[in-house]
Write an enzyme that holds these catalytic residues in place. Structure first.
Site, PDB file in Angstrom:
ATOM      1  N   GLU A   1      -8.476  -5.249  -9.850  1.00  0.00           N
ATOM      2  CA  GLU A   1      -9.254  -4.636  -8.765  1.00  0.00           C
ATOM      3  C   GLU A   1      -9.701  -3.256  -9.219  1.00  0.00           C
ATOM      4  O   GLU A   1      -9.491  -2.878 -10.377  1.00  0.00           O
ATOM      5  CB  GLU A   1      -8.418  -4.561  -7.487  1.00  0.00           C
ATOM      6  CG  GLU A   1      -7.158  -3.718  -7.637  1.00  0.00           C
ATOM      7  CD  GLU A   1      -6.284  -3.703  -6.388  1.00  0.00           C
ATOM      8  OE1 GLU A   1      -6.802  -3.860  -5.278  1.00  0.00           O
ATOM      9  OE2 GLU A   1      -5.068  -3.501  -6.541  1.00  0.00           O
TER      10      GLU A   1
ATOM     11  N   LYS B   1       0.864  -1.194   0.000  1.00  0.00           N
ATOM     12  CA  LYS B   1       0.000   0.000   0.000  1.00  0.00           C
ATOM     13  C   LYS B   1       0.896   1.238   0.000  1.00  0.00           C
ATOM     14  O   LYS B   1       1.080   1.908   1.020  1.00  0.00           O
ATOM     15  CB  LYS B   1      -0.962  -0.036   1.195  1.00  0.00           C
ATOM     16  CG  LYS B   1      -2.207   0.816   0.968  1.00  0.00           C
ATOM     17  CD  LYS B   1      -3.293   0.417   1.936  1.00  0.00           C
ATOM     18  CE  LYS B   1      -4.434   1.406   1.986  1.00  0.00           C
ATOM     19  NZ  LYS B   1      -5.157   1.614   0.760  1.00  0.00           N
TER      20      LYS B   1
HETATM   21  N1  PMP Z   1      -7.600  -1.936  -3.653  1.00  0.00           N
HETATM   22  C1  PMP Z   1      -7.132  -0.673  -3.707  1.00  0.00           C
HETATM   23  C2  PMP Z   1      -6.285  -0.260  -4.866  1.00  0.00           C
HETATM   24  C3  PMP Z   1      -7.451   0.249  -2.680  1.00  0.00           C
HETATM   25  O1  PMP Z   1      -6.966   1.500  -2.713  1.00  0.00           O
HETATM   26  C4  PMP Z   1      -8.289  -0.180  -1.624  1.00  0.00           C
HETATM   27  C5  PMP Z   1      -8.671   0.788  -0.530  1.00  0.00           C
HETATM   28  N2  PMP Z   1      -7.671   0.843   0.452  1.00  0.00           N
HETATM   29  C6  PMP Z   1      -8.753  -1.501  -1.613  1.00  0.00           C
HETATM   30  C7  PMP Z   1      -8.379  -2.346  -2.644  1.00  0.00           C
HETATM   31  C8  PMP Z   1      -9.626  -2.013  -0.500  1.00  0.00           C
HETATM   32  O2  PMP Z   1      -8.865  -2.227   0.655  1.00  0.00           O
HETATM   33  P1  PMP Z   1      -9.523  -2.139   2.117  1.00  0.00           P
HETATM   34  O3  PMP Z   1     -10.698  -3.047   2.109  1.00  0.00           O
HETATM   35  O4  PMP Z   1      -8.445  -2.616   3.013  1.00  0.00           O
HETATM   36  O5  PMP Z   1      -9.897  -0.721   2.312  1.00  0.00           O
END
Ligand code: PMP
Length: 279
Positions: free
Chosen positions: A179, A147
């Site tokens: 995604e 991240k």
């Molecule tokens: N993929 C991406 C690229 C994101 O930015 C996010 C948001 N953080 C998610 C998936 C979803 O992750 P989470 O459920 O941990 O917020």
């Protein structure tokens, strides 16, 4: 206090928070982050988010910033100071401040930033009606599981979605759906949920993991496998998962209706189960 920030040990008004222009986060995007939200004032899945932050930092040889216990107490302190009804908590660790040079100096003190802002949930009517998405080429680097604050490809994809008047950009690489620009993507085909597997191609969403568990509890078949863009378009349901989107049905992709063009039963069921989980 309204929206507040924390920078290297000090809380203060967000509008007054600053870091150096020599910060490597600013110069190189050399940092990692997390977004956590509160439900009824309490941070949700904080342990999962802090574990992912530590994994992201480790993958980049970054300092973890704080121990989990320290992060936890800083977050509680921020919530106590900001006193917002619901809060979007942003945590960021960058490699720190140094004269601009690609290789990094040893033992640089990291820059640690947090912000606490009011969370404005998606309107119930939007959630009920579902949203639209477009598909966009996934041009990100090879470690989407980290991240990182390097979000340029996500930024450009979400901007395309905005210009197209839709909510999300669904990314695909070599024909396979990875995604969303800010979410994970799940499809329902022949009654089974399919979503891209964990690995370097996606960010393993905290919400994704909870939703897959909820689905399994409901006895719904789940397959962590890549689906093609064609399979996405011909799915009976598509939905997004994420900290800010929660479980959000997608009713149109690239202008074509998904299923009957309204949120389907699986998305609705998981959305209800999600609400129960967080309430
Ligand atoms: N993929 C991406 C690229 C994101 O930015 C996010 C948001 N953080 C998610 C998936 C979803 O992750 P989470 O459920 O941990 O917020």
């Amino acid at each position: 206090m309204p929206d507040i920030a924390y920078v290297n040990g000090r809380f203060g008004p967000l509008a007054e928070a600053v870091v150096s222009i020599e910060d490597r986060g600013f110069q190189f995007g050399d940092g990692v982050y997390e977004v956590i939200r509160t439900y009824r004032g309490q941070p949700f899945a904080i342990d999962e988010h802090l574990s992912r932050l530590a994994r992201s930092a480790q993958a980049l040889q970054l300092s973890p910033g704080h121990t989990k216990a320290e992060w936890n107490s800083l977050i509680q302190e921020g919530l106590r100071l900001s006193r917002l009804p619901e809060t979007k908590i942003y945590l960021q660790i960058t490699r720190g401040q140094a004269p601009r040079d690609h290789p990094f100096p040893p033992s640089l003190a990291p820059t640690i930033v947090m912000t606490f802002r009011e969370l404005h949930p998606l309107e119930a009517s939007v959630r009920k009606a579902g949203v639209q998405a477009i598909t966009v080429d996934d041009i990100r680097w090879g470690r989407c599981d980290i991240k990182s604050v390097n979000l340029l490809a996500n930024v450009l994809a979400r901007q395309r979605a905005k210009e197209a008047g839709v909510f999300e950009a669904i990314l695909h690489r070599e024909g396979m759906v990875t995604e969303g620009s800010v979410s994970n993507v799940m499809v329902v085909r022949n009654g089974a949920i399919q979503t891209a597997p964990e690995g370097h191609r996606i960010l393993s969403g905290v919400t994704r993991a909870f939703v897959l568990e909820l689905a399994k509890k409901e006895g719904l078949p789940v397959a962590e496998t890549f689906v093609s863009r064609d399979d996405l378009l011909s799915a009976s349901e598509v939905f997004l998962t994420g900290t800010t989107v929660e479980v959000l049905p997608v009713v149109r992709v690239d202008g074509s209706a998904i299923g009957s063009g309204v949120p389907g039963p699986v998305s609705q069921l998981l959305s209800r189960r999600w609400e129960t989980l967080v309430s």
